[in-house]
Structure formats: structure tokens, C-alpha cells
Scaffold this active site. Sequence first.
Site, short mmCIF file in Angstrom:
data_model
loop_
_atom_site.label_atom_id
_atom_site.label_comp_id
_atom_site.label_asym_id
_atom_site.label_seq_id
_atom_site.Cartn_x
_atom_site.Cartn_y
_atom_site.Cartn_z
CG HIS A 13 -20.95 -35.65 1.87
ND1 HIS A 13 -20.69 -34.59 1.59
CD2 HIS A 13 -22.07 -35.93 1.07
CE1 HIS A 13 -21.31 -33.88 0.61
NE2 HIS A 13 -22.25 -34.91 0.36
CD GLU A 14 -22.84 -40.14 0.04
OE1 GLU A 14 -23.98 -40.22 -0.34
OE2 GLU A 14 -21.78 -39.55 -0.28
CG HIS A 17 -26.79 -36.29 0.79
ND1 HIS A 17 -27.16 -35.10 0.50
CD2 HIS A 17 -25.52 -36.60 0.23
CE1 HIS A 17 -26.27 -34.44 -0.39
NE2 HIS A 17 -25.29 -35.32 -0.51
ZN LIG Z 1 -23.52 -35.16 -1.53
#
Ligand SMILES: [Zn+2]
Length: 107
Positions: A13-14, A17
Site C-alpha cells: 500500500h505504501e 503511494h
Molecule cells: Zn494510504
Amino acid sequence: MYGHEETEKIIKHELCHYHLHLAKRGYMHRDADFKSLLAKVGGSRYCQSLPGAKARKPQPYRYKLVCTACSTEYPRKRKADPKRYRCGNCAGKLKLVALEEGKGPVT
Ligand SMILES: [Zn+2]
Ligand SMILES: [Zn+2]
């Protein structure tokens, strides 16, 4: 708190980003780019941080190891035993120099 698998998903997830942020694409949760990339890599819905949201302050270095042969400097956050390290440039001996914030090297 999280299992190994969940940790991995959060990392993905990171990275979504991070990747989209670097690519200057939609990196916010609401962005289609983010949603599709997250789904593609199977990342977690949970988030720890947004790029730039909490700019982590770089910890000031308090010491540096200096090569006595070629003067290459290796900043250290903590005290290090110079005898345990060698210069990565010339394999020379290192010495530990304490830095004082705002005052430059202490000799
Ligand atoms: Zn996030
Ligand atoms: Zn050296």
C-alpha cells in the site's frame, strides 16, 4: 499487531503511494490510479502515511567516522567504534569525530 502477511500488504500500500507520487499520478486514496494499482498488487486498504504528509525529520548526525588516509567522511547518528570499521573507499583506518549541532566538527 499485524501478521506477516498484513505487514506485507501495508508495505505494498505504501509503495503504491510512493510509486504514483514519484510518477506524478494520482496517489491519494480517492484517485483511480491509486485504487487500480492497489488492487493490482493486492495491497492493504490500511495506510500508515501519505508521502509528504508527515515529513520525517532527518535525524541530525552527531558523529562522523573520518578516514585517516583519504579523509572520506561517514556520518553516524550514534557513537561508533572506529576500530570496527574500515573506509569503504580505500580500506584505511577511521577515526571518530564528534559533531556538535550548529558548531561544526569538534576537534
Ligand atoms: Zn494510504
Ligand atoms: Zn579512505
